[in-house]
Design an enzyme around this catalytic site. Structure first.
Site, short mmCIF file in Angstrom:
data_model
loop_
_atom_site.label_atom_id
_atom_site.label_comp_id
_atom_site.label_asym_id
_atom_site.label_seq_id
_atom_site.Cartn_x
_atom_site.Cartn_y
_atom_site.Cartn_z
N SER A 123 0.83 -1.20 0.00
CA SER A 123 0.00 0.00 0.00
C SER A 123 0.87 1.25 0.00
O SER A 123 1.99 1.25 0.55
CB SER A 123 -0.87 -0.02 1.27
OG SER A 123 -1.43 1.25 1.49
N TYR A 151 -1.87 -1.22 10.87
CA TYR A 151 -2.11 -1.74 9.51
C TYR A 151 -0.93 -1.40 8.60
O TYR A 151 -0.39 -2.27 7.89
CB TYR A 151 -3.42 -1.15 8.93
CG TYR A 151 -3.55 -1.36 7.44
CD1 TYR A 151 -3.85 -2.62 6.92
CD2 TYR A 151 -3.33 -0.31 6.54
CE1 TYR A 151 -3.93 -2.82 5.54
CE2 TYR A 151 -3.42 -0.50 5.17
CZ TYR A 151 -3.72 -1.75 4.67
OH TYR A 151 -3.80 -1.96 3.32
N LYS A 155 2.05 -3.86 6.47
CA LYS A 155 2.45 -3.83 5.05
C LYS A 155 3.96 -3.63 4.95
O LYS A 155 4.64 -4.30 4.17
CB LYS A 155 1.70 -2.71 4.31
CG LYS A 155 0.20 -2.96 4.18
CD LYS A 155 -0.06 -4.21 3.37
CE LYS A 155 -1.51 -4.62 3.35
NZ LYS A 155 -1.74 -5.96 2.80
#
Ligand code: NAD
Ligand code: UD1
Length: 339
Positions: A123, A151, A155
């Site tokens: 991302s 989060y 990644k």
């Protein structure tokens, strides 16, 4: 056969459709924690072809072991993961264990079975905001690793895991795709984004306001240093993003080592521009109020896409108006979601 983790979800289902259209054999592994198996039935109908599906938690190494023994898998596309930024702040352990546990189990089972090709869903959130956005957009060499939530760290860390595996195993090939803002839906309106509860992201919020499920949109700040003061993002049609995975798969089949690619359009659109395009293209009103900035948000985020163009031969084709039309088409055809 391509092993697609999280293939029943938003981006996964669109990618499965492209894979089937490209003549690939597909095996989806999904625990359906944020999706419905019916999305895969719809994919099969749209493609006129069948895929295989196993309901499994990708963190479950033993279950993966069994699947890799049973099926002839030669590459992996790894979408499975939890993705709600706000939720990750309240449930860090769940996010780290699911998003890192799935990547680690996969790597271990892939090694045991000599499967050396993976495409991973990363991302734009891995880019550091504190240096500002370069004038040509974030490039793959822009600074990373100042994530503002668990989060984002999952990644960042999954990228590190996969690049380390490439160092340890010279036959391994990983492509890390840093998605910018995927929106829209397949033009058929059969598959699309189907969030549970109050949407966190802009486009699903807009479609729910337009359909009357929610009263109005709150625009998070209009005092950014952008042309109209509202946040600017690089929105990409999910069908374009799905096609990027076919290019990435071809890339891992021809190369070894780890490569990172931004996947966006290279163009920024403000919140107000997106709202106005949506209203104009679809002939519906999207009432809004302007509220405070959302903590952690940057004013402008867009991709430098030259590396993906050069090495993957990928270029987005759909524009903002297409994204608005297709997102609304999906919402109208599925007022209660896919289930
Ligand atoms: P999604 O929630 O629609 O799809 C994820 C899928 O993974 C779901 O079907 C879910 O049931 C499944 N899943 C989650 N944990 C699992 C597990 N342990 N085992 C098996 N299945 C599991 O999300 P999406 O928007 O399609 O995103 C796909 C991937 O792309 C995610 O990794 C996400 O973090 C990443 N990503 C998404 C965006 C975005 O804006 N949608 C942006 C950047 C990156
Ligand atoms: C969010 C995530 C990011 C993730 C990306 C793609 C946060 C803080 N960041 O980024 O980690 O990679 O989605 O999934 O959640 N907006 C409004 N009103 C709304 C919703 C959004 O004005 O109700 C604005 C935002 O301030 C932003 C733009 O719309 O300017 C896009 O927001 P969103 O869709 O949430 O995406 P990102 O902020 O880019």
């Amino acid at each position: 056969m391509v092993f697609v983790t999280g293939g029943a979800g938003f981006i996964g289902s669109h990618t499965c459709l492209e894979l089937l259209k490209a003549g690939r054999e597909v095996l989806v592994a999904d625990n359906l924690c944020n999706s419905h198996a019916s999305s895969l039935e719809r994919v099969e109908r749209l493609a006129g072809k069948r895929l295989s599906f196993v309901r499994v938690d990708v963190c479950d190494r033993e279950a993966l072991e069994k699947i890799f023994s049973e099926y002839d898998i030669d590459s992996v596309i790894h979408f499975a993961g939890l993705k709600a930024v706000g939720e990750s702040v309240g449930s860090p352990v769940e996010y780290f264990s699911n998003n890192l546990g799935s990547t680690l189990s996969l790597c271990s089972v892939m090694r045991a079975h000599g499967v050396n090709r993976i495409v991973f869903s990363s991302s734009a959130t891995v880019y550091s905001g504190s240096f500002g956005v370069p004038s040509g957009g974030f490039s793959e060499s822009s600074p990373t690793g100042e994530c503002t939530n668990p989060y984002g760290w999952t990644k960042f860390m999954s990228e590190k895991i996969l690049s380390s595996v490439c160092v340890a195993n010279p036959d391994f090939s990983a492509v890390l795709l840093r998605y910018f803002n995927p929106i829209g839906a397949d033009p058929s309106g059969e598959i699309g984004e189907d969030p549970e509860g109050v949407p966190n992201n802009l486009m699903p919020y807009i479609t729910q306001v337009a359909s009357g499920v929610r009263e109005r949109l709150t625009i998070f700040g209009n005092d950014y240093d952008t042309p109209d003061g509202t946040g600017v993002r690089d929105y990409i049609h999910v069908s374009d993003l799905a096609r990027a995975h076919i290019k990435a798969l071809e890339f891992v089949e021809k190369n070894t080592g780890c490569e990172v690619f931004n996947i966006g359009t290279g163009r920024g659109t403000s919140v107000l521009e997106l709202v106005r395009s949506f209203e104009e293209v679809n002939g519906v009103a999207v009432p809004y109020v302007v509220g405070a900035r959302r903590p952690g948000d940057l004013g402008t985020v867009f991709a430098n896409v030259s590396k993906a163009e050069r090495l993957l031969g990928f270029r987005a084709e759909f524009g903002i108006r297409d994204m608005c039309r297709d997102a609304w088409n999906f919402q109208k055809r599925n007022p209660h979601g896919i289930k």
